[in-house]
Design an enzyme around this catalytic site. Structure first.
Site, short mmCIF file in Angstrom:
data_model
loop_
_atom_site.label_atom_id
_atom_site.label_comp_id
_atom_site.label_asym_id
_atom_site.label_seq_id
_atom_site.Cartn_x
_atom_site.Cartn_y
_atom_site.Cartn_z
CG ASN A 131 -1.87 1.16 1.27
OD1 ASN A 131 -1.66 2.14 0.56
ND2 ASN A 131 -2.88 1.09 2.11
CG PHE A 132 4.07 1.85 -1.96
CD1 PHE A 132 4.30 1.57 -0.61
CD2 PHE A 132 4.86 1.21 -2.90
CE1 PHE A 132 5.27 0.67 -0.23
CE2 PHE A 132 5.84 0.32 -2.52
CZ PHE A 132 6.05 0.03 -1.18
CB CYS A 134 -3.18 5.24 2.39
SG CYS A 134 -4.44 5.85 3.49
CB CYS A 347 -29.25 19.31 -29.06
SG CYS A 347 -30.76 19.63 -30.00
CB CYS A 377 -21.83 20.99 -37.29
SG CYS A 377 -21.58 19.54 -36.26
CB CYS A 383 -25.93 18.30 -30.07
SG CYS A 383 -25.07 17.53 -31.47
CB CYS A 387 -29.64 14.02 -27.33
SG CYS A 387 -31.20 13.36 -27.95
#
Lengths: 449, 424
Positions: A131-132, A134, A347, A377, A383, A387
């Protein structure tokens, strides 16, 4: 029928679903219950030095009525006596010999590391996870993420462990670092058999507007915690990809970070994970979610014709390139299926206010279905993302697919735009309305002011 | 609706652009905004959003035909997803502020002008609030003992209780400080002339009158009463009123349906809704008739009512079946039948208060309309001003009888009409 059996650097388990080192793996009782429910492996809650925990330990990030889309904790490693944990490891292994029991460890000195590695091996653990990662409580004492953030220190400790370890060693990495491959390479250099990632991300989950104290509240004060849950999955996937694509890392990976259903798990495997670890989803819904994880992944594999996890592990990796290697000639534009459109106009407002003003409304108020202004576009996807109707807005290809040119190609050819007027410059093609047109726009009648 | 349900329900709202629900609301409440405010735990803000557009916000949340208006316009309908429960969310937000008595509005700077309002129904109360916002003083003259008009006297109690209706008016009165004089009917020319002398403008919000008569023999028998009067009595007496064993409701409007539903609920053994055309032509909303049917009411269609039978008390109604030909109803010879009953509720619509309105000098009533229902309506311009410049009017007296929400919308505009008139 799909075969879910997994072998991560020699650690075998009946399926790739492991419990991450966390509160759900605090005791033999919980792990036996999990294995009985169908989990393939469990990383025991970190064993190490004596600690004292505080009361009030967790905080949640909710989105509308969805709880725990993000979660943070300030709990430390196990506060149960080492000898109890060791006895329970033996008991679990005796009852479930084919399941993977991995002991997560966190101590300080070389001697302590040697002793605890021997202890868990003697208890019958199948593997060790260092456990390196936490990011709270232990790092202040020079452990946890304090190690994970210093590749040299990390490598030294991996070497200490490997001096005595006979079972496979996994190094768990912290995401609280700018380049995850540096500690990953150091883990390999130190002899680690595998890595696992990500541990939690340092966080303040939110502030109580009445008490002005962030959560969790410990006697009127709080501290930074470790962030996890569904919201961190994209960060985990990116770091997983970085390590899995790096040839200098080159060791198996156990993926962690926001896995809640089989789809999440499949994504981790497609980006190179051999096993996946789950914590927050179990803390939210219990061990029973394993039924969806297993059946969902099996069905997916059968449908795709994958017989084993290895058949599709890393399959998405060749599809993630550097930005400079993407095809600049590829062109998509949005297309609205007016039969499916329900007329919410999300949209429209998203594109109008949040993107490129490429959607128009009908002048007839009775017709609520918007229209794409194709020449404006840029194919950004926004969009189609906002949606609420599935497959209503799709992105349609407009180039002929014959041309391929990347920024990298251009760089190599010395063909880069030098000025904004240069026809090679992208901005030249990006149309915007005149600023004052904003004020002339017809507003909905209820917009005040 | 509990806080939790409101939270879940408000979470579903898509926050449409220029939302169809807003445009379907006669008062144009910014519905997605107030739903978002509920969701972010800003209930006062939600209530303020509602009241800014509609002073009868709580009553409307309960009595509005939302299926036909906001909820009917919700885009989820196009996706076969249950629309947002806008009416209940609205009632939830307003209920909170009414109970907390929190003041949300400040009255406008005193203009020194005084306006008399005739009728404390939805139109009168809405006009009063708006006029106070504009700084004018307001006195309301109400013929009955309670405010809120048909909200208290005329709609079925399952929609809105008397207490709720009255609490909303009290809540509004508290922050706007208009005066209401109860049991003070305006009855004739002398009363109107007094108002003209004492006030700068007069607003008429008297609604409609009692149930129109049938014009058939026997309708004066015992046990024949107007559907509206029936609802009024049961509302005033908390349903402790007699109901027949076999009830016939004549008519196809919403009040007829309310009376039918309530009769079922109060223990009538059979309730028949008799209507002269087909079910699809009834004026009542579909959901109102469905509710009556769920309660046990039955529809008998394409029947023309004849004589009301009986001695002193009603014993039945004679009907003749008919068919529609070229848009007109033709009786089918020989199809007469008598439906026995001991109570007849006339859902035949409310009459206009023509006699009273004719006492105001210079106002014009709609007389020549080819549509019978329109005859007797007060004629107003787009500012809801009558032909007598000092008089403004809105609500059922003007529109011929629609919803509370229409009265609220019109009265707000009328208040601005008055304001403009007084500034001239």
């Amino acid at each position: 029928m799909a075969d879910l059996r997994t072998n991560l650097a020699g650690i075998k388990s009946p399926n790739p679903f492991w419990l991450a080192s966390a509160p759900p793996t605090n005791s033999g009782y919980q792990i036996m219950k999990a294995f009985d429910a169908g989990w393939g492996g469990a990383v025991w809650k970190t064993l190490g030095v004596p600690v004292v925990n505080v009361s009030s330990r967790y905080g949640s990030l909710n989105y509308r009525d969805n709880r725990m889309m993000g979660f943070n904790n300030i709990e430390l490693i196990t506060d149960r006596p080492l000898k109890d944990n060791l006895r329970e490891i033996s008991e679990v292994k005796k009852r479930f010999p084919d399941h993977a029991v991995i002991a997560s460890l966190m101590v300080e000195t070389r001697e302590e590391w040697h002793n605890i590695v021997r202890d868990v091996e003697n208890a019958g653990a199948d593997g060790i996870e260092l456990n390196f990662g936490c990011p709270h409580g232990m790092c202040e004492r020079g452990m946890g993420s304090a190690v994970g953030q210093e590749p040299k220190v990390l490598q030294t400790i991996v070497e200490w462990v490997k001096e005595v370890a006979k079972i496979p060693v996994i190094t768990k990495l912290t995401p609280n670092i700018s380049d995850i491959t540096r500690p990953a390479r150091a883990a390999r250099a130190g002899g680690s058999d595998a890595i696992s990632l990500i541990n939690t991300i340092q966080s303040v989950i939110g502030v109580d507007l009445d008490t002005f104290v962030p959560s969790p509240n410990v006697d009127g004060k709080s501290t930074n915690g470790g962030y996890c849950g569904p919201a961190v999955k994209p960060i985990a996937l990116n770091m997983l990809k970085n390590c899995a694509q790096d040839k200098q890392v080159g060791i198996p990976i156990s993926g962690i970070g926001g896995v809640e259903n089989w789809r999440d798990a499949a994504e981790f495997i497609l980006l190179g994970a051999t096993s996946v670890q789950v914590c927050t989803a179990v803390m939210h819904f219990g061990f029973g979610i394993i039924r969806d994880l297993k059946t969902g992944l099996e069905r997916y594999m059968d449908e795709k014709g994958f017989k084993t996890i290895e058949d599709f592990r890393g399959k998405a990796l060749p599809n993630i390139l550097h930005w400079e290697d993407l095809n600049l000639k590829y062109k998509v534009v949005a297309d609205i299926n007016k039969d499916k459109c329900i007329g919410c106009q999300l949209c429209y407002t998203a594109c109008e206010d949040g993107a490129h003003q490429a959607i128009s409304l009908s002048s007839d108020p009775a017709d609520r279905k918007p229209t794409i202004i194709e020449e404006n576009c840029v194919g950004c996807n926004l969009c189609s993302i906002v949606c609420p109707v599935e497959d209503c807005i799709t992105m349609e290809r407009r180039d002929d697919g014959k041309q391929h040119l990347t920024w990298g190609d251009r760089t190599r050819e010395g063909n880069l735009p030098k000025t904004f007027d240069d026809p090679l410059a992208g901005g030249l093609h990006h149309w915007v309305p005149e600023p004052a047109e904003a004020l002339a726009k017809v507003k909905p009648r209820h917009y005040k002011g | 609706m509990t806080d939790t349900e409101a939270y879940y329900e408000s979470s579903r709202c898509l926050y449409c652009y220029d939302a169809p629900c807003i445009n379907a609301c006669p008062t144009g409440i910014d519905i997605p905004l107030f739903i978002r405010q509920i969701n972010s735990d800003n209930k006062d803000g939600a209530a303020k959003t509602i009241y800014e557009s509609n002073w009868m916000g709580h009553a409307c949340g309960n009595v509005c035909p939302t299926e036909e208006l906001c909820e009917g316009a919700c885009v989820y309908n196009h996706q076969d997803v249950k629309p947002i429960e806008i009416g209940r969310l609205q009632a939830h937000a307003t209920d909170r502020v009414i109970r907390s008595k929190k003041k949300l509005f400040r009255t406008g700077k005193d203009t020194g002008k005084k306006i008399a309002i005739v009728g404390a129904g939805p139109a009168g109360i809405s006009a009063a609030c708006e006029l106070r916002m504009l700084g004018h003083a307001v006195d309301i003259y109400e013929a009955k003992a309670k405010p809120s008009g048909l909200c208290v006297y005329g709609v079925a109690p399952y929609k809105l209780t008397n207490e709720e209706a009255v609490d909303e008016v009290n809540y509004l009165q508290e922050q706007f400080g208009f005066n209401v004089h109860y049991n003070k009917p305006i009855t004739g020319r002398a009363d109107f002339e007094k108002l003209e002398k004492g006030y700068d403008a007069i607003f008429i919000g008297i609604g409609l009158g009692g149930t129109s008569s049938l014009g058939v023999p026997g309708e004066d028998k015992q046990g024949v009463i107007g559907a509206l009067e029936f609802v009024e009595e049961l509302r005033m007496k908390q349903q402790k009123t007699p109901v027949g064993k076999k009830v016939i409701v004549l008519g196809g409007g919403n009040t007829a349906m309310d009376a039918a539903s309530e009769s079922c609920r109060m223990g009538a053994e059979s309730v028949i809704v008799a209507y002269r055309r087909g079910p699809e032509e009834m004026g009542a909303y579909g959901f109102e008739f469905d509710l009556g049917k769920k309660g046990g009411a039955e529809g008998v269609f394409n029947v023309t009512r004849g004589e009301v039978m009986g001695d002193k008390a009603v014993k039945g109604v004679k009907f003749i079946r008919n068919k529609a030909a070229y848009g007109k109803i033709e009786a089918i010879p020989g199809s007469e039948f008598v439906e026995p009953c001991d109570m007849v509720l006339l859902g035949t619509g409310q009459g206009k208060q023509v006699e009273l309105l004719e006492q105001i000098s210079g106002v014009k009533l709609e007389h020549k309309s080819r549509i019978l229902d329109d005859r007797g309506r007060l004629v107003v311009n787009e500012h809801f001003q009558t032909n007598n410049a000092k008089y403004f009017a809105a609500g059922d007296a003007v529109n011929g009888g629609v919803e509370v929400v229409n009265a609220a919308a019109e009265a707000k505009k009328a208040a601005h009409g008055i304001d403009q008139y007084l500034k001239k």
